[in-house]
Write a protein that holds these residues in place. Structure first.
Motif, PDB file in Angstrom:
ATOM      1  N   PRO A  93       0.817  -1.221   0.000  1.00  0.00           N
ATOM      2  CA  PRO A  93       0.000   0.000   0.000  1.00  0.00           C
ATOM      3  C   PRO A  93       0.848   1.268   0.000  1.00  0.00           C
ATOM      4  N   ALA A  94       0.298   2.282  -0.662  1.00  0.00           N
ATOM      5  CA  ALA A  94       0.844   3.638  -0.611  1.00  0.00           C
ATOM      6  C   ALA A  94      -0.328   4.582  -0.371  1.00  0.00           C
ATOM      7  N   THR A  95      -0.259   5.356   0.690  1.00  0.00           N
ATOM      8  CA  THR A  95      -1.348   6.275   0.986  1.00  0.00           C
ATOM      9  C   THR A  95      -1.199   7.551   0.154  1.00  0.00           C
ATOM     10  N   PHE A  96      -2.313   8.225  -0.070  1.00  0.00           N
ATOM     11  CA  PHE A  96      -2.264   9.508  -0.766  1.00  0.00           C
ATOM     12  C   PHE A  96      -3.199  10.495  -0.088  1.00  0.00           C
ATOM     13  N   THR A 185     -10.277  17.723   1.650  1.00  0.00           N
ATOM     14  CA  THR A 185      -9.130  16.814   1.744  1.00  0.00           C
ATOM     15  C   THR A 185      -9.626  15.407   1.455  1.00  0.00           C
ATOM     16  N   LEU A 186      -9.045  14.784   0.449  1.00  0.00           N
ATOM     17  CA  LEU A 186      -9.379  13.405   0.080  1.00  0.00           C
ATOM     18  C   LEU A 186      -8.172  12.526   0.373  1.00  0.00           C
ATOM     19  N   THR A 187      -8.392  11.448   1.135  1.00  0.00           N
ATOM     20  CA  THR A 187      -7.316  10.508   1.437  1.00  0.00           C
ATOM     21  C   THR A 187      -7.720   9.107   1.000  1.00  0.00           C
ATOM     22  N   GLY A 188      -6.719   8.264   0.798  1.00  0.00           N
ATOM     23  CA  GLY A 188      -6.982   6.889   0.401  1.00  0.00           C
ATOM     24  C   GLY A 188      -5.701   6.097   0.307  1.00  0.00           C
ATOM     25  N   THR A 189      -5.853   4.872  -0.154  1.00  0.00           N
ATOM     26  CA  THR A 189      -4.727   3.958  -0.301  1.00  0.00           C
ATOM     27  C   THR A 189      -4.705   3.413  -1.718  1.00  0.00           C
ATOM     28  N   SER A 190      -3.529   3.452  -2.340  1.00  0.00           N
ATOM     29  CA  SER A 190      -3.349   2.828  -3.650  1.00  0.00           C
ATOM     30  C   SER A 190      -2.423   1.625  -3.504  1.00  0.00           C
TER      31      SER A 190
END
Length: 282
Positions: A93-96, A185-190
């Protein structure tokens, strides 16, 4: 896109006095509620979007800190306003985080993983924004990408986007109903995965922020004669019009007094339950 059109009739005896109150539910969404939809076609996106205000992108590039870029923010694909290098971990995972300042137009895009943290930013002209489209793309065989754990202003979003090959290759998650104009603010995981490293944007995600075309439908109803004695037959006439910017599909017409009259609408529309933008059926 599914449209439900309902008509409520009120009348008094002995004269038949009709008023029509409209309840319109369009795309199964309410203006005050965040909703999500998935689809897999770039053509569908192109038919829905009015304009893009800015697009943060994470792409495989050449997956190194030199040469091709892995991060960018753009309006038009292929001509990014700002880029950055990053090394994506394989199948990890990489968060953004994407932050938009509505006062300055500044867009900040940060990615973080076991490989480190990188931030890029760019200030765009301030435009009305109403929609978020998250696009995932996996072109090469045995590659995949997933966007999960989404939160908008710290509120969880019930939706995700993922693409793989073999598989769909492209996927969109459409987020509607959020208040974006005041900043967000939008956060997530790619998570990107590959057997053989692809290149450029052949494994990528884009977070497309902008304004979707607006759906709209209108119906008018008339009766002849306008008054009738008990037992006398009257005729109802309907006009259904697509007053929006996009085609509408699977239209259903339900009259609380007469019941489901969708078959009448479809018959009058040449056997179709769809209406192109600007079209009407009487």
């Amino acid at each position: 896109m599914e449209t439900l059109l309902r008509r409520t009739l009120t009348y008094a005896l002995p004269r038949l006095l009709i008023s029509v109150a409209c309840l319109l539910v369009l795309c199964s969404c309410a203006s005050a509620q965040i909703t999500t939809y998935n689809f897999t076609s770039d053509a569908t996106f192109n038919s829905l979007i009015e304009y893009q205000a800015f697009v943060p992108e994470g792409r495989i590039g050449n997956n190194s800190l030199a040469g091709d870029f892995e991060l960018d923010i753009h309006i038009n694909a292929g001509t990014p306003e700002v880029t950055g290098q990053y090394v994506w971990p394989n199948n990890q995972p990489a968060t953004f985080t994407v932050t938009y300042n509505s006062g300055t137009g500044l867009v900040t895009f940060t990615v973080s993983s076991s490989s480190g943290t990188k931030t890029i930013s760019y200030a765009y002209p301030i435009l009305p924004i109403t929609d978020i489209f998250i696009r995932t793309r996996a072109v090469n065989a045995n590659t995949s990408i997933a966007i999960t754990n989404l939160q908008l202003n710290a509120i969880p979003i019930a939706g995700s986007s993922s693409a793989s090959n073999p598989g769909t290759g492209t996927d969109y998650l459409w987020i509607r109903g959020a208040s974006l104009d005041s900043g967000f603010t939008l956060t997530g995981t790619s998570t990107m995965a590959w057997t053989v490293l692809p290149g450029q944007s052949r494994l990528a995600y884009q977070i497309k922020i902008g304004k979707a075309k607006q759906p709209c439908i209108e119906i008018s109803k008339s009766v002849f004669p306008t008054s009738a004695a008990p037992g006398q037959q009257v005729q109802y006439n309907y006009i259904v019009r697509n007053c929006g910017q996009v085609a509408l599909k699977n239209i259903a017409v339900v009259d609380d007094n007469l019941g489901n009259i969708t078959t009448n609408f479809v018959a009058a529309n040449g056997g179709s339950s769809s209406l192109a933008a600007g079209a009407q059926v009487a």
